[in-house]
Design a protein around this motif. Structure first.
Motif, PDB file in Angstrom:
ATOM      1  N   VAL A  46      -4.622   5.917  -1.658  1.00 13.49           N
ATOM      2  CA  VAL A  46      -3.922   4.678  -1.328  1.00 13.49           C
ATOM      3  C   VAL A  46      -3.784   3.913  -2.631  1.00 13.49           C
ATOM      4  O   VAL A  46      -4.767   3.676  -3.333  1.00 13.49           O
ATOM      5  N   HIS A  75      -2.986   0.467  -3.875  1.00 16.23           N
ATOM      6  CA  HIS A  75      -2.801  -0.933  -3.496  1.00 16.23           C
ATOM      7  C   HIS A  75      -2.061  -1.654  -4.611  1.00 16.23           C
ATOM      8  O   HIS A  75      -2.312  -1.403  -5.789  1.00 16.23           O
ATOM      9  N   ALA A  86       0.869  -1.184   0.000  1.00 15.58           N
ATOM     10  CA  ALA A  86       0.000   0.000   0.000  1.00 15.58           C
ATOM     11  C   ALA A  86       0.900   1.226   0.000  1.00 15.58           C
ATOM     12  O   ALA A  86       1.734   1.393   0.897  1.00 15.58           O
ATOM     13  N   THR A  87       0.752   2.048  -1.030  1.00 18.53           N
ATOM     14  CA  THR A  87       1.492   3.301  -1.145  1.00 18.53           C
ATOM     15  C   THR A  87       0.533   4.431  -0.809  1.00 18.53           C
ATOM     16  O   THR A  87      -0.549   4.513  -1.384  1.00 18.53           O
ATOM     17  N   PHE A  88       0.941   5.306   0.104  1.00 15.47           N
ATOM     18  CA  PHE A  88       0.116   6.444   0.496  1.00 15.47           C
ATOM     19  C   PHE A  88       0.723   7.699  -0.095  1.00 15.47           C
ATOM     20  O   PHE A  88       1.902   7.979   0.118  1.00 15.47           O
TER      21      PHE A  88
END
Length: 185
Positions: A108, A110, A92-94
């Motif tokens: 987010v 995914h 998960a990259t925020f």
């Protein structure tokens, strides 16, 4: 939990993402600071700050900003670091890419971790990432996500670095700069 420690870093009309790792340090990408002039602001938890110190980790695309004041945050809202995951692991990259100037909107991304690679470089050869990893994001990372934290199994293991967009086509593949807790010391 995670969005409360997400930071927006701005310089003029340019911006990137970052993550508060201790009450007075923000982890982000180093390439944002190349060719920057004027004042750079960090927006975190409703505060606008100017960093006290910028530390670029040599040979990486990782930067650590020391804040002039400590941010009030509960210890469980700060990330814990973990190793790069195994190929195929969920990620998960925020990031704040593609959003308005307000830091209250985040995305987010995914995805799945492809693999660890010893070295990656941008097409213009200005951004060098080592050690690096490749991830596939189901919803593609975009400009402004750079520097955003990347998690697997609830542990921070990387920051977003580069998107792969040959010919302007976003492939949903991104290069991430692998990080560890020693970098913020």
């Amino acid at each position: 939990m995670l969005p409360s420690n997400l930071a927006r870093i701005t310089n003029g009309s340019r911006y990137c993402s970052g993550v508060l790792c201790t009450p007075d340090t923000v982890l982000t990408c180093a390439h944002f600071f190349r060719d920057v002039s004027g004042t750079t602001f960090i927006w975190i938890r409703g505060k606008r700050l100017v960093y006290k110190e910028l530390k670029i980790i040599p040979g990486t695309d990782v930067a650590v900003l020391t804040l002039p004041t400590r941010i009030s945050i509960a210890p469980d809202e700060l990330p814990t670091f973990g190793p790069s995951p195994l190929p195929g692991a969920l990620t998960a990259t925020f990031g704040l890419g593609g959003t308005t100037r307000s830091n209250s909107h985040f995305r987010v991304r995914h995805g799945r971790f492809f693999m660890r690679v010893p070295f990656a470089m941008s097409r213009d050869r200005k951004t060098k990432v080592r050690p690096a990893g490749w991830i596939f994001n189901h919803n593609a990372a975009v400009l402004g996500d750079s520097g955003g934290p990347v998690y697997s199994n609830g542990k921070l293991f990387a920051v977003q670095s580069m998107i792969m967009a040959p010919g302007g086509v976003n492939t949903h593949v991104a290069t991430v700069a692998l990080v560890d807790e020693a970098m913020i010391r």
